[in-house]
Structures are given as structure tokens and as C-alpha cells.
Design an enzyme around this catalytic site. Structure first.
Site, mmCIF file in Angstrom:
data_model
loop_
_atom_site.group_PDB
_atom_site.id
_atom_site.type_symbol
_atom_site.label_atom_id
_atom_site.label_comp_id
_atom_site.label_asym_id
_atom_site.label_seq_id
_atom_site.Cartn_x
_atom_site.Cartn_y
_atom_site.Cartn_z
ATOM 1 C CG ASP A 101 -72.663 42.854 74.500
ATOM 2 O OD1 ASP A 101 -71.554 43.400 74.385
ATOM 3 O OD2 ASP A 101 -72.882 41.901 75.280
ATOM 4 C CG ASP A 130 -68.175 39.813 73.712
ATOM 5 O OD1 ASP A 130 -68.073 38.666 73.229
ATOM 6 O OD2 ASP A 130 -67.253 40.654 73.647
ATOM 7 C CG LEU A 170 -74.574 34.524 70.491
ATOM 8 C CD1 LEU A 170 -75.672 34.721 71.480
ATOM 9 C CD2 LEU A 170 -75.128 34.578 69.066
ATOM 10 C CG ASN A 171 -75.031 38.959 74.388
ATOM 11 O OD1 ASN A 171 -75.496 37.826 74.306
ATOM 12 N ND2 ASN A 171 -74.391 39.401 75.468
ATOM 13 C CE LYS A 199 -70.003 51.006 73.657
ATOM 14 N NZ LYS A 199 -69.867 49.551 73.598
HETATM 15 P P1 ADP Z 1 -71.286 48.303 78.940
HETATM 16 O O1 ADP Z 1 -72.444 47.372 79.092
HETATM 17 O O2 ADP Z 1 -70.401 47.893 77.817
HETATM 18 O O3 ADP Z 1 -70.562 48.616 80.215
HETATM 19 P P2 ADP Z 1 -72.323 51.021 79.182
HETATM 20 O O4 ADP Z 1 -72.612 50.804 80.627
HETATM 21 O O5 ADP Z 1 -71.382 52.105 78.873
HETATM 22 O O6 ADP Z 1 -71.894 49.691 78.411
HETATM 23 O O7 ADP Z 1 -73.727 51.326 78.502
HETATM 24 C C1 ADP Z 1 -73.962 51.240 77.114
HETATM 25 C C2 ADP Z 1 -75.136 52.138 76.779
HETATM 26 O O8 ADP Z 1 -76.285 51.680 77.496
HETATM 27 C C3 ADP Z 1 -74.940 53.596 77.183
HETATM 28 O O9 ADP Z 1 -74.270 54.330 76.185
HETATM 29 C C4 ADP Z 1 -76.385 54.050 77.339
HETATM 30 O O10 ADP Z 1 -76.936 54.360 76.078
HETATM 31 C C5 ADP Z 1 -77.081 52.805 77.894
HETATM 32 N N1 ADP Z 1 -77.086 52.855 79.370
HETATM 33 C C6 ADP Z 1 -76.336 52.117 80.220
HETATM 34 N N2 ADP Z 1 -76.607 52.419 81.509
HETATM 35 C C7 ADP Z 1 -77.569 53.380 81.468
HETATM 36 C C8 ADP Z 1 -78.300 54.116 82.463
HETATM 37 N N3 ADP Z 1 -78.071 53.954 83.777
HETATM 38 N N4 ADP Z 1 -79.222 55.012 82.034
HETATM 39 C C9 ADP Z 1 -79.467 55.198 80.718
HETATM 40 N N5 ADP Z 1 -78.818 54.535 79.733
HETATM 41 C C10 ADP Z 1 -77.878 53.654 80.099
#
Ligand code: ADP
Length: 302
Positions: free
Chosen positions: A258, A30, A32-33, A225
């Protein structure tokens, strides 16, 4: 402020299936990404450096070579005689991915074992980035050393950014995870959680509650997020929300958070503009999830 972005954590060997019994080897993790995308987003006047511990064997050499080829500085990485790097294998069954890990004895677990070495690396950084996985893999005594180093760094004016990335299976218990993550948030200028994790493991009913909880722990700013939903940025005095552009063709959501963190932090370091930073984070993450894999070479953030 120093122009060094220092990410701290564990980089692992990744074995990804390519066919019947054959695998492609790569490197991932994570933090590193985030370092990898930060290198793409920051101008050349910034150094992006990775801090971890690896072995002295050939696979550790290859990992350092990969980081170097990605223009990530490896000068501070510790090299231990008696350990090597961790490994995970991606397994596919009926199109679903699962992961098998060999990491319990990984060199990265000792990254904070030499307090002076750690302090020397922290002293050079303008921004320090780490995650809940960084904390989880450390022995409890070394977590204290690590957090006290971060506390000092913040006091001397460094930015300290943290993605809690809650993974209960890596911790001794869920209670210890919650306590440690809360303590860590208290040494940070910026906490960047994903609401899905906070709902699952802290039981927060809304992203706003997650933000308030980390502000109460002592963070200066919290960026929550939430997949396709609003990103919330909160300080003690203000709160803003930002709607990411919808993404229709989602291929693989690996590294969404990430990559968001990398582009957000890069923009924040350059412009100090929260709206522009969230926009940069959401745009890069929205792009990354339209491609397979964590590290998408072709993406050049606008
Ligand atoms: P993680 O990978 O840590 O679970 P999230 O799923 O909350 O993180 O997503 C991180 C960011 O990626 C979001 O704030 C958004 O900007 C973008 N993102 C993720 N999924 C979507 C989606 N289905 N549509 C649009 N943007 C997305």
C-alpha cells in the site's frame, strides 16, 4: 488534469490487543493506507480524497474525524442511515497474528449504489485508485456501475490505478475473482499487483507473466512488486526492472504494498519518471516495514 488523488474502498475500525482483554481502536484498510501515505508524499497543491460509504452513527463520525485529521478530504463520502462501518479484531496467539472480521453488512458495500453520486466524485479526480478489495465488497450489479464509471474516467484522461490485492475469501468464488480482476485491469492505466498473490491465485510462473497478462487485459502499464525481489514495470513497448535496496531489520510487513503504491503514484503524478517513481515506492515501503503497524507517522519521504 485535476489535482485530486481519489482513493476508493473500505476503511474499517481496527481493534488491536494491548493486554489482557484490552484493545486500542484505530482505523485501517488497504486503500485508506495508500491515501494516507499519498497525502504525505504529494505537495499541498494536490487534494487527497477518500470515497466510501459510512453510517450516520458516532463511530462513523469518528472515522471521518480521523480522515480529516489526516488531511484527507471526506466531502464525497456517502452517509447511510441504516448501516455502520465494518470492524476487525487482531488476535495474538503464540506471537502470530490472526484477524476476525465483522464486515458483511458494512456501509462501504454500498459505495457504488448511487451511480450519480459516484460519477460526480470520479469526475473531479485526476487519479483514481482502488483495489481488488474495493471490487470484492460490491454487489455484482454495482461492480458493473463502478467499472463503467472508471472506464469513462479513463476516456476523459484520468489516471486509473488498481492493486488487485487478491483475497479469495471476500469473493463469491475464485473464478469470479479472476474474471472481475481481469475486467477491472482492462479499464486501468496502471495495474500494481504483488507477485505473491498473482502466483497463488492466477498461477503465474514469473512476475513477467503477470505483467503480460494484465497488459493483455488492457492496462497501459503494469508495476509488479515482489517483496525484496526486482520490481518490474512493463508497457506494451518496454520493460524495466528495479532492485529495491535490501532491508535487514524487518519488523512488520503490513502495508508494504500500500505504501509502495502511494509513493510510486505521487512521484509518477509529479515527475512522470518511472525510475524515480519505483525508487520512491521502494524507499517508502522499505522504511514502513522497519516499523510496527500500517500507518507510520514518523516517515517523511525524501
Ligand atoms: P505486499 O505488501 O502487497 O505483499 P510486497 O511484499 O510485494 O507487497 O512488497 C511491496 C514493496 O515493499 C516491494 O516492491 C519492495 O519495494 C518493498 N519490500 C517488501 N518486502 C521487502 C524486503 N524484504 N526487503 C526490501 N524491500 C521490501
Amino acid at each position: 488534469m485535476s489535482n485530486t488523488f481519489l482513493a476508493i474502498g473500505e476503511c474499517m475500525v481496527e481493534m488491536a490487543p494491548t493486554g489482557e482483554g484490552t484493545y486500542a481502536m484505530g482505523f485501517a484498510g488497504d486503500t485508506l493506507n495508500t491515501a494516507w501515505y499519498a497525502r504525505k508524499c504529494l505537495p499541498e497543491s494536490w487534494t487527497v480524497s477518500y470515497f466510501t460509504a459510512v453510517g450516520q452513527d458516532q463511530i462513523s463520525d469518528q472515522m471521518l474525524q480521523f480522515l480529516g485529521d489526516s488531511e484527507i478530504d471526506t466531502a464525497e463520502i456517502r452517509r447511510l442511515e441504516d448501516r455502520t462501518v465494518g470492524l476487525y479484531m487482531i488476535q495474538l496467539k503464540d506471537g502470530e497474528r490472526s484477524f476476525a472480521y465483522w464486515r458483511s453488512h458494512a456501509a462501504a458495500r454500498r459505495l457504488a449504489a448511487d451511480a450519480d453520486h459516484l460519477k460526480a466524485a470520479l469526475d473531479k479526480a485526476g487519479l483514481i485508485y482502488f483495489s481488488g478489495i474495493t471490487l470484492a465488497i460490491l454487489p455484482p450489479e454495482e461492480r458493473k456501475v463502478f467499472l463503467s464509471g472508471l472506464r469513462e474516467a479513463r476516456q476523459r484522461g484520468a489516471q486509473v490505478a488498481f492493486d488487485p490485492n487478491l483475497r479469495p475469501r471476500l469473493w463469491e468464488s475464485t473464478e469470479i475473482m479472476r474474471a472481475c480482476v481481469t475486467e477491472a485491469a482492462g479499464v486501468c492505466t496502471l495495474v500494481m499487483p504483488s507477485f505473491e498473490d498473482e502466483l497463488a491465485h492466477f498461477g503465474d510462473p514469473t512476475p513477467k507473466i503477470s505483467a503480460e497478462r494484465y497488459l493483455a487485459a488492457g492496462a497501459d502499464m503494469v508495476v509488479v512488486k515482489n517483496g525484496p525481489e526486482d520490481v518490474i514495470c512493463a508497457t506494451k513497448d518496454a520493460q524495466t526492472t528495479f532492485q529495491p535496496d535490501p532491508v535487514r531489520n524487518i519488523v512488520d510487513t503490513t502495508a508494504a504494498g500500500d505504501s509502495f503504491n502511494a509513493a510510486f503514484l505521487a512521484e509518477f503524478l509529479i515527475s512522470d519518471d518511472i525510475n524515480a517513481s519505483v525508487d520512491a515506492g521502494a524507499r517508502l515501503a522499505g522504511n514502513v516495514i522497519q516499523h510496527r503497524g500500517a500507518l507510520v507517522d514518523s516517515l517523511v519521504p525524501a
